[in-house]
Design a protein around this motif. Structure first.
Motif, PDB file in Angstrom:
ATOM      1  N   PRO A 133      19.625  -8.784  -1.935  1.00  0.00           N
ATOM      2  CA  PRO A 133      18.565  -7.981  -1.319  1.00  0.00           C
ATOM      3  C   PRO A 133      19.077  -6.925  -0.348  1.00  0.00           C
ATOM      4  O   PRO A 133      18.289  -6.253   0.313  1.00  0.00           O
ATOM      5  N   CYS A 134      20.390  -6.786  -0.229  1.00  0.00           N
ATOM      6  CA  CYS A 134      20.988  -6.051   0.889  1.00  0.00           C
ATOM      7  C   CYS A 134      20.516  -4.607   1.026  1.00  0.00           C
ATOM      8  O   CYS A 134      20.274  -4.133   2.134  1.00  0.00           O
ATOM      9  N   THR A 157      18.242 -15.453   5.619  1.00  0.00           N
ATOM     10  CA  THR A 157      19.366 -15.988   4.841  1.00  0.00           C
ATOM     11  C   THR A 157      20.202 -14.870   4.219  1.00  0.00           C
ATOM     12  O   THR A 157      19.761 -13.736   4.110  1.00  0.00           O
ATOM     13  N   CYS A 158      21.402 -15.244   3.818  1.00  0.00           N
ATOM     14  CA  CYS A 158      22.270 -14.337   3.069  1.00  0.00           C
ATOM     15  C   CYS A 158      22.477 -14.949   1.689  1.00  0.00           C
ATOM     16  O   CYS A 158      23.207 -15.930   1.544  1.00  0.00           O
ATOM     17  N   ASP A 159      21.778 -14.401   0.698  1.00  0.00           N
ATOM     18  CA  ASP A 159      21.843 -14.982  -0.658  1.00  0.00           C
ATOM     19  C   ASP A 159      21.935 -13.859  -1.691  1.00  0.00           C
ATOM     20  O   ASP A 159      21.049 -13.703  -2.527  1.00  0.00           O
ATOM     21  N   PRO A 160      23.010 -13.071  -1.602  1.00  0.00           N
ATOM     22  CA  PRO A 160      23.086 -11.898  -2.474  1.00  0.00           C
ATOM     23  C   PRO A 160      23.248 -12.242  -3.958  1.00  0.00           C
ATOM     24  O   PRO A 160      24.102 -13.043  -4.335  1.00  0.00           O
ATOM     25  N   CYS A 207      22.031 -13.671   7.111  1.00  0.00           N
ATOM     26  CA  CYS A 207      21.786 -12.233   7.281  1.00  0.00           C
ATOM     27  C   CYS A 207      21.198 -11.891   8.647  1.00  0.00           C
ATOM     28  O   CYS A 207      21.226 -10.739   9.066  1.00  0.00           O
ATOM     29  N   ARG A 232      17.012  -4.355   2.227  1.00  0.00           N
ATOM     30  CA  ARG A 232      16.949  -5.020   3.537  1.00  0.00           C
ATOM     31  C   ARG A 232      17.361  -4.065   4.653  1.00  0.00           C
ATOM     32  O   ARG A 232      16.885  -4.165   5.779  1.00  0.00           O
ATOM     33  N   VAL A 235      26.761  -6.891  -2.800  1.00  0.00           N
ATOM     34  CA  VAL A 235      25.991  -6.444  -1.627  1.00  0.00           C
ATOM     35  C   VAL A 235      24.944  -5.422  -2.100  1.00  0.00           C
ATOM     36  O   VAL A 235      25.014  -4.238  -1.781  1.00  0.00           O
ATOM     37  N   GLY A 265      27.552  -4.456   5.017  1.00  0.00           N
ATOM     38  CA  GLY A 265      26.282  -4.797   4.359  1.00  0.00           C
ATOM     39  C   GLY A 265      25.084  -4.254   5.113  1.00  0.00           C
ATOM     40  O   GLY A 265      24.043  -3.961   4.531  1.00  0.00           O
ATOM     41  N   GLU A 289      23.672 -10.033  10.413  1.00  0.00           N
ATOM     42  CA  GLU A 289      24.051  -8.708   9.908  1.00  0.00           C
ATOM     43  C   GLU A 289      22.872  -7.730  10.057  1.00  0.00           C
ATOM     44  O   GLU A 289      22.853  -6.923  10.975  1.00  0.00           O
TER      45      GLU A 289
HETATM   46  S1  SF4 Z   1      22.178 -10.567   2.426  1.00  0.00           S
HETATM   47 FE1  SF4 Z   1      23.534  -8.806   2.068  1.00  0.00          FE
HETATM   48  S2  SF4 Z   1      23.409  -7.594   3.958  1.00  0.00           S
HETATM   49 FE2  SF4 Z   1      22.595  -9.603   4.413  1.00  0.00          FE
HETATM   50  S3  SF4 Z   1      24.366 -10.740   5.223  1.00  0.00           S
HETATM   51 FE3  SF4 Z   1      24.260 -11.156   3.040  1.00  0.00          FE
HETATM   52  S4  SF4 Z   1      25.633  -9.671   2.078  1.00  0.00           S
HETATM   53 FE4  SF4 Z   1      25.210  -8.931   4.190  1.00  0.00          FE
END
Ligand code: SF4
Length: 448
Positions: free
Chosen positions: A386-387, A375-378, A334, A390, A383, A284, A337
């Motif tokens: 917002p990945c 946060t991670c809120d896809p 996130c 981001r 992915v 990601g 990541e």
């Molecule tokens: S928002 Fe996307 S890039 Fe960030 S941790 Fe979640 S899945 Fe991975």
């Protein structure tokens, strides 16, 4: 605990997610090994149950299909097929081929249980394997960056958080005390702990860099709609073409900021399309490091060897984050990541610009500090939003963090190690809605 191996941080994988796709594939491969170790047992069915984030966002990440592909012997480097094609093959034949026996399969054998909250890790998968004589139960978790662990009958999981590896502060003090530069330090621990010779490691990193550049080149060339229900158009090509057309009259910020953003989006779109990608440290967040190192290379014409050394520095920072904290969106959001990717890139850029070890620490610290709480809120469990953007924002933060650190002469009060500790504390307190479950935040406002 030793510092994790740099190869375990920067590695070739398939998009879109290191924990949900690559980790799931590895779990399937591990269970296949188990089945084949019991040569005399005839298996007749395998039931797979996905829990937590695996259940909630597994469809968009191909988690269920990657497990079946792994059971069927799919390997990233050896298979020309995609995970999806491998799964389709199994589904058509209604058989999983372990190489030794063929086991009946129906897509109903996979359950995504969104209501069961009995898991201790958000990326949990349970297997019930039936033979004529007995039933076998297996439980695995995917802990981030494509790493997996099996949970034994007593429910024991990773020992990883109980003993920490060396932090950056200690590494810097050892380098200063013994008058060793950071590259020699990394090469010596890779040799002494993991047995990798210098030439082997550079060859490996050469392949990693080649794939990173290929991902950028492919990403700025391709058009079309990304897979999944969001029906999101690729944007990198359009943005790159527009940038080139307007190069002479370009007024928007600097060339490097603009290009690194486009490159990061290009790689992130390649990841979203399921392409072969480098985890840096995850799928990601795969765009941040290639994008920033590429613009540095283009601007300053660094030889490839210097870029490979920058990858060593980035890899060390990622390894510290992996060993002492987390690089999993499902565990800490996130910040683990894109936040960690940005800090790895910031340290690597600072290294390229001739920064001291203290400035590298500072650059990595700034980049991660300002991603804390992310946060991670896809949306749709994909992915993509917002990945993808981001990655661009993480790349710009990395460039700026390196710049700021290079301007400083006085010691920095907060260290990278402390920000990693803070990230873990915040990740522990973060609601599970914001840890790759798509139950809240942006994900709850964008439905497919
Ligand atoms: S928002 Fe996307 S890039 Fe960030 S941790 Fe979640 S899945 Fe991975």
């Amino acid at each position: 605990m030793s510092i994790p191996d740099i190869k375990s941080v920067l590695k070739i994988a398939l998009g879109p997610s290191s924990s949900h796709t690559l980790g799931a594939l590895k779990i399937g491969q591990k269970v296949r090994k188990f089945l084949n170790s019991l040569e005399d047992v005839e298996f007749n069915r395998i039931k797979v149950k996905l829990l937590g984030s695996f259940a909630l966002t597994g469809k968009g990440h191909l988690t269920d299909k990657a497990i079946i592909a792994g059971l069927n012997g799919y390997e990233v480097d050896k298979s020309s097929n995609s995970i999806l094609n491998e799964y389709t093959k199994v589904n058509k034949r209604n058989k999983i081929d372990t190489g030794i026996q063929k086991i009946s399969f129906s897509k109903d054998d996979i359950i995504l249980d969104k209501d069961d909250s009995s898991y201790s890790h958000p990326n949990t998968v349970l297997f019930t394997i039936y033979s004529n004589q007995k039933k076998y139960n297996k439980k695995f978790i995917s802990i981030g960056g494509g790493e997996i662990e099996e949970i034994n009958k007593n429910g024991n999981i990773s020992q990883k958080k109980q003993t920490k590896s060396k932090g950056l502060t200690r590494i810097i003090s050892e380098c200063n005390k013994n008058n060793i530069n950071i590259i020699d330090y990394i090469l010596s621990f890779e040799k002494n702990i993991y047995g990798y010779e210098k030439n082997e490691l550079y060859r490996y990193l050469g392949d990693i860099w080649d794939l990173m550049e290929k991902n950028i080149e492919d990403g700025i060339r391709k058009e079309g709609v990304l897979p999944g229900n969001l029906q999101l158009n690729r944007r990198a090509k359009e943005m790159y073409d527009s940038f080139i057309d307007n190069l002479r009259s370009w007024k928007l910020l600097s060339r490097q900021i603009t290009l690194s953003s486009i490159y990061a989006i290009a790689v992130a779109e390649e990841n979203a399309s399921g392409a072969k990608i480098v985890t840096a440290p995850t799928c990601g967040s795969a765009g941040v490091i290639p994008a920033t190192l590429k613009v540095m290379m283009e601007k300053y014409h660094y030889p490839k060897k210097k870029i490979l050394n920058a990858l060593l520095v980035a890899g060390l920072l990622g390894a510290i984050a992996k060993g002492n904290a987390s690089i999993s969106g499902a565990e800490v959001g996130c910040q683990g990541e894109i936040g960690v990717a940005s800090s790895m890139a910031a340290g690597a850029i600072c290294f390229l610009m001739g920064g001291t070890l203290e400035q590298i620490d500072f650059a990595a610290e700034i980049a991660l500090e300002h991603h804390l709480g992310l946060t991670c809120d896809p949306a749709g469990g994909l992915v993509q939003i917002p990945c993808i953007e981001r990655n661009a924002v993480g790349a710009i933060t990395a460039l700026n963090s390196a710049n700021l650190s290079l301007l400083r002469k006085t010691p920095n009060k907060i260290k990278f190690d402390s920000v990693l500790d803070s990230m873990m504390e915040i990740g522990g307190d973060m609601s599970k809605k914001y840890k790759e479950t798509s139950l809240g935040g942006l994900a709850s406002r964008f439905t497919c």
